[in-house]
Scaffold this motif. Sequence first.
Motif, mmCIF file in Angstrom:
data_model
loop_
_atom_site.group_PDB
_atom_site.id
_atom_site.type_symbol
_atom_site.label_atom_id
_atom_site.label_comp_id
_atom_site.label_asym_id
_atom_site.label_seq_id
_atom_site.Cartn_x
_atom_site.Cartn_y
_atom_site.Cartn_z
ATOM 1 N N PHE A 370 -40.611 -41.428 66.192
ATOM 2 C CA PHE A 370 -41.047 -40.537 65.111
ATOM 3 C C PHE A 370 -42.034 -41.152 64.126
ATOM 4 C CE2 PHE A 370 -37.152 -38.551 66.617
ATOM 5 C CZ PHE A 370 -37.513 -37.217 66.645
ATOM 6 N N GLN A 371 -42.189 -42.465 64.126
ATOM 7 C CA GLN A 371 -43.140 -43.056 63.183
ATOM 8 C C GLN A 371 -44.588 -42.629 63.457
ATOM 9 O OE1 GLN A 371 -43.171 -47.386 62.904
ATOM 10 N NE2 GLN A 371 -43.309 -47.243 60.673
ATOM 11 N N PRO A 372 -44.997 -42.477 64.739
ATOM 12 C CA PRO A 372 -46.377 -42.008 64.980
ATOM 13 C C PRO A 372 -46.663 -40.626 64.382
ATOM 14 C CG PRO A 372 -45.439 -42.927 66.985
ATOM 15 C CD PRO A 372 -44.330 -42.849 66.002
ATOM 16 N N LEU A 373 -45.623 -39.829 64.127
ATOM 17 C CA LEU A 373 -45.812 -38.490 63.572
ATOM 18 C C LEU A 373 -45.824 -38.492 62.049
ATOM 19 C CD1 LEU A 373 -43.462 -36.433 65.940
ATOM 20 C CD2 LEU A 373 -45.926 -36.802 66.133
ATOM 21 N N GLY A 374 -45.605 -39.663 61.436
ATOM 22 C CA GLY A 374 -45.698 -39.730 59.982
ATOM 23 C C GLY A 374 -44.395 -39.522 59.249
ATOM 24 N N LEU A 375 -43.245 -39.603 59.957
ATOM 25 C CA LEU A 375 -41.961 -39.478 59.262
ATOM 26 C C LEU A 375 -41.685 -40.767 58.491
ATOM 27 C CD1 LEU A 375 -39.285 -37.627 61.418
ATOM 28 C CD2 LEU A 375 -40.542 -36.840 59.437
ATOM 29 N N ASP A 376 -41.541 -40.656 57.204
ATOM 30 C CA ASP A 376 -41.348 -41.814 56.325
ATOM 31 C C ASP A 376 -39.915 -41.797 55.811
ATOM 32 O OD1 ASP A 376 -41.397 -43.801 54.484
ATOM 33 O OD2 ASP A 376 -43.126 -43.055 53.360
ATOM 34 N N SER A 377 -39.110 -42.759 56.228
ATOM 35 C CA SER A 377 -37.689 -42.770 55.862
ATOM 36 C C SER A 377 -37.504 -42.937 54.352
ATOM 37 C CB SER A 377 -36.949 -43.889 56.610
ATOM 38 O OG SER A 377 -37.561 -45.138 56.367
ATOM 39 N N ALA A 378 -38.373 -43.714 53.690
ATOM 40 C CA ALA A 378 -38.250 -43.914 52.237
ATOM 41 C C ALA A 378 -38.480 -42.599 51.492
ATOM 42 C CB ALA A 378 -39.241 -44.978 51.769
ATOM 43 N N ALA A 379 -39.489 -41.828 51.927
ATOM 44 C CA ALA A 379 -39.762 -40.538 51.282
ATOM 45 C C ALA A 379 -38.613 -39.562 51.503
ATOM 46 C CB ALA A 379 -41.069 -39.957 51.821
ATOM 47 N N ILE A 380 -38.004 -39.617 52.686
ATOM 48 C CA ILE A 380 -36.881 -38.713 52.972
ATOM 49 C C ILE A 380 -35.671 -39.102 52.139
ATOM 50 C CG2 ILE A 380 -35.338 -37.881 54.789
ATOM 51 C CD1 ILE A 380 -37.720 -38.438 56.743
ATOM 52 N N GLU A 381 -35.446 -40.408 51.935
ATOM 53 C CA GLU A 381 -34.367 -40.868 51.059
ATOM 54 C C GLU A 381 -34.571 -40.314 49.644
ATOM 55 O OE1 GLU A 381 -31.671 -42.517 51.394
ATOM 56 O OE2 GLU A 381 -31.745 -43.590 53.303
ATOM 57 N N ASP A 382 -35.818 -40.358 49.152
ATOM 58 C CA ASP A 382 -36.096 -39.815 47.817
ATOM 59 C C ASP A 382 -35.811 -38.323 47.754
ATOM 60 O OD1 ASP A 382 -36.899 -42.316 47.053
ATOM 61 O OD2 ASP A 382 -39.049 -41.933 47.315
ATOM 62 N N ALA A 383 -36.124 -37.616 48.840
ATOM 63 C CA ALA A 383 -35.868 -36.170 48.868
ATOM 64 C C ALA A 383 -34.371 -35.880 48.842
ATOM 65 C CB ALA A 383 -36.506 -35.553 50.116
ATOM 66 N N ILE A 384 -33.596 -36.677 49.596
ATOM 67 C CA ILE A 384 -32.140 -36.490 49.599
ATOM 68 C C ILE A 384 -31.575 -36.752 48.209
ATOM 69 C CG2 ILE A 384 -29.978 -37.478 50.488
ATOM 70 C CD1 ILE A 384 -31.409 -37.880 53.167
ATOM 71 N N THR A 385 -32.068 -37.797 47.549
ATOM 72 C CA THR A 385 -31.619 -38.103 46.185
ATOM 73 C C THR A 385 -31.943 -36.955 45.233
ATOM 74 O OG1 THR A 385 -31.973 -40.467 46.586
ATOM 75 C CG2 THR A 385 -31.839 -39.758 44.297
ATOM 76 N N ALA A 386 -33.129 -36.359 45.382
ATOM 77 C CA ALA A 386 -33.536 -35.246 44.516
ATOM 78 C C ALA A 386 -32.651 -34.025 44.729
ATOM 79 C CB ALA A 386 -34.999 -34.899 44.772
ATOM 80 N N VAL A 387 -32.272 -33.761 45.989
ATOM 81 C CA VAL A 387 -31.364 -32.638 46.267
ATOM 82 C C VAL A 387 -29.998 -32.903 45.644
ATOM 83 C CG1 VAL A 387 -30.211 -31.293 48.074
ATOM 84 C CG2 VAL A 387 -32.578 -31.998 48.385
#
Length: 805
Positions: A370-387
């Motif tokens: 999934f990294q070639p598609l631009g999935l950024d685990s750090a950004a997703i962690e921030d999104a989970i924290t925001a939710v």
Amino acid sequence: MPAFRQVGEKQLPNPILFMVWSPKRDLIALANKAGELLLHRLANFQRVWSLPPNDSTGKEITSLAWRPDGKILAFCVGDRKLVILCDAEKAELLNTFPVENPVTCMHWVDVLEESSVLTSFYNSEDESNLFLPKLPTLPKSYSTTSKIFGEEKSDEIMKLLGEVRLNVLVLGGDSGFVELYAYGMYRIATVTGVLGTCRSLSLSSDLKSLSVITEVTSTSHQPQISYVQLDTGLLSDCLAEVTRMSRKFTHISTLLQYLRLSLTCMCEAWEDILMQMDLRLTKFVQEKNTSTQVQDEFLELLLWGKSSPELQALLMNQLTVKGLKKLGQSIESSYTSIQKLVISHLQSGSEALLYHLSEVRGMSLWKQKFQPLGLDSAAIEDAITAVGSFTLKANELLQVIDRSMKNFKAFFRWLYVAMLRMSEDHVPPELNKMTQKDISFVADFLSEHFSENEELFDRKGKYFNVERVGQYLKDEDEDLVSPPNTNGNQWLSFLQESTHLKDSPLLFPSYPQKSLHYVKRMMEGAIELCLQKPAEIIGKSVTQAFSMALYTVSQQSENTPRLFQLPALWNDKKASMHYVVFTMPEASPCQLYLMRRSTDPNRSVPNGLLAIDLSNLLSSIDDNAQSTKYSCLDARFYDDETLTVVLQETEEEETSGRVLAQLPLSSALSSGEEFTWDPARRLDQQSAAIPAQSPVLENQWRVLENMKAQHVAVNGIRKVACALSSNLRHVRVFEMDVEDEEDEERVESQDVSAEQEQLEETLSGEGEGPGAGHVEGAGHVEGAGQSSETAPEMTEEPGSSSDTL
């Protein structure tokens, strides 16, 4: 006998700009210059529904496309730069999203590639239903409730998503604007590097390439039409991963919309009447002459039963016993509605959002895939924290509502009794009992809420903030006026004293000074970063594989609607080929050109370019046409081996009819002739060297009498075609695989039925009325896939402006 059976004909009041056949049913969608979207059935060209323009969507439709399953129509409104998804069954707007440029062309394609990985994903995609409850439908009583979530059926979201198999909506517009949307909702690629305005585009069903027809206008030359093939190999190489990611992000986008609408419903449930107490108290302070504090006057009334003349006037003349009772009922009703929306909608939506984001985080950790598609685990962690922060803020609002309801009930009960005594009315025995605990509770409420706040006056122009819920629902960046009192909260005290837990990433921040709207915007921003990153990365991977300048646009055709102009693109799924059909009227008016390109730019297969000679096309069949030469006005692929064309005589007279014909391409497609072009020159400058073939028509043609046909739309699966006149108002519909043996009988029967319908309207006394033919009077599309003989009758409203004969 002439080929093709005519099954319908209409003179329309507004010029038609777009007409597209449904891929699955005998339905054709039309968009006209008035901004109307119309759906017509093949049988007698009956109208099923019309969607008039409105202020919220806009009035200038610039493109139109069907989803491959025929259940949803996508169209773009240019004056608002909005793409809208419309339910073809009921003409309801399901979803809208903004775009940077007006969309000039659309293409919606099904991805047909199969793999064992995808099959297992298709079978397991609905597993979320096992872990998550169905989202409660939003109340219909609120004005902003979306059709997706406001229906009684709870599967509207899945209907909007469609099948699990990936489908992609491709949008093209001005200034090289090209974007790809998975399932028509989630943007998976923003393509850069395309020059000019997109006039037509086609994404191959194997996702290996995207063909684009562009128009580039320079200051010194006429507009130039070019063909560009873009390599989208990353999408095809990572098809399984793209499908998984797109499906998850589409769920997440839909859930964000659900939470947004839930919050809007909460804002509507909060009524202005809740501010009455604050406004009355402020006015009371500003008008009274004494220097005593408001809370002191109320405490005196509580403890001694005495009130100043001014307070008595406030209570008896301005607030009144009846007004107090009404205010208490309004506050309780409003708070209860908000409380229900938080518990049933915000919390369930947040849980579903956390579930899907957590799955996306798991994908992002599989970096090889999934990294070639631009999935950024750090950004997703921030999104989970925001939710998580949003969920905490929703729970905080619940506590404020619960406390406010208890406070207001006790306060209003005491004040109601006090006011009854002032007016010397009878006090019911059940209200007359007040314990020391009740008195203490009301005293605490008065001391906390009725103190004059100079800071509040400076910020808002008023003194009091008795009502504490509304501040959470205001869409403002300022801090809460009265944040919750956290004194005595053991958990917060424990966190502050613990150096390890104080700044731990495992705990969601609560933002005690911020409103629910503010935290919601933070959450949307964090999730938007996750959604945007793959579109940028995939878009950058798209490169130009091939480009060819075709010809320049003549001055006389610049005002013609571009949708109906050639070139036209076709995606041959079986042979994995792109076909481009076009004419070059100035270079060679009697020839139609066909270019063939492999959908895989990296595959060395024979690509071809040939000319189809239309000179003396009908001479082998029609003796009267020996000296007649034809040119092509419009051409559309009927199927992989047939072109449907509209022809006119090169020296056309007023009496000569234009011709609708089916051109067989089997001999042309099997041609082994190769043409080597000079990439430094336009194709129209090399047209003499292009190999030419003359097709054999047999009996697949028909003269269109009394009609200056100019354009055609076809559907080879349903075996239908619709011809449109040059004034864009006159249409004829044909079934293409039958001969019109009963032509005269059919015309006579149509005349009789028209007279009978007119007589029935006269007898019923129904004349033309305003708004006739709107969606409210339209039927559903059940049975729309039936043929013209078996399709159920669909009675249109009289006086409809869209189908006046």
